[in-house]
Structure formats: C-alpha cells, structure tokens
Scaffold this motif. Sequence first.
Motif, short mmCIF file in Angstrom:
data_model
loop_
_atom_site.label_atom_id
_atom_site.label_comp_id
_atom_site.label_asym_id
_atom_site.label_seq_id
_atom_site.Cartn_x
_atom_site.Cartn_y
_atom_site.Cartn_z
N MET A 1 0.69 -0.99 0.57
CA MET A 1 0.57 0.09 -0.37
C MET A 1 0.67 0.55 -0.28
SD MET A 1 -2.35 1.43 2.62
CE MET A 1 -4.03 -0.38 2.91
N GLN A 5 -2.98 5.63 -0.84
CA GLN A 5 -3.17 5.01 -0.59
C GLN A 5 -4.07 4.81 1.35
OE1 GLN A 5 -1.06 1.84 -2.66
NE2 GLN A 5 -3.30 1.75 -3.61
N GLU A 8 -5.86 7.61 0.86
CA GLU A 8 -6.87 7.36 0.75
C GLU A 8 -8.18 6.47 1.84
OE1 GLU A 8 -6.67 5.59 -2.43
OE2 GLU A 8 -5.94 6.68 -4.09
N LYS A 9 -7.40 6.02 2.49
CA LYS A 9 -7.80 4.96 2.98
C LYS A 9 -8.84 5.30 4.66
CE LYS A 9 -7.28 1.01 6.00
NZ LYS A 9 -6.52 -0.58 6.62
#
Length: 104
Positions: A1, A5, A8-9
């Motif tokens: 990851m 990312q 984004e999480k």
Amino acid sequence: MSVAQVFEKFEQNFNPEAAEGMDLVFQFNIEDDQNHHVIVKDGTCKVVEGDHDDPSVTLIMDADTLKGIASGETDGMQAFMSGQLRAEGDMMLATKLGQLFSMG
C-alpha cells in the motif's frame, strides 16, 4: 500500500459523528515520502497532499510507520513511545485520530 493509498483509506474510514463541531488540521510529515494534511471540520474530512500553513498538530514518521498504524499492525501510542512517531503542536489531538478514523 502506498502512502497515497493510506490517505485514501483515511477518507474512506472517516467517522463524521465523531467530528461534529471540530475544526482541526492534522499535518502528516512523512520523512521518506509525500507530506499530507487532513482537514476535519464540522463532520467533514478532506485529505490534501502537501503542507498546511497552520496545522493543529503535526505528526512526523516514516512511510512504514504510517502504513503500520493504518493497517492496525502498529499501535500509534507504542510508535510514539518508541520514537517512531513524533508530534508537534497539540499532542492531545493526536489521540483523537482513533475516534475519527476506524483503521486496521
């Protein structure tokens, strides 16, 4: 990851009820990757790449520490105690991250 990312999480796992009435900026200085900041305001969350002019708290760590905290493999408090994570500004705000974002 990737670091992008992970952020984004953050947006996907945001808890708007926990952020009611808040107006905070969490600056994430990632020593070996791109910095980001997270703006939490009145039940909303916005992740922005780069630095904020006046964050409420700045969290400094490397990308692996960020990924470990986001995945739940690393406890944020343990990372802080072991020196993997440093905080500048209102350090008590850092403890609110667990309420605002369900990670792991």
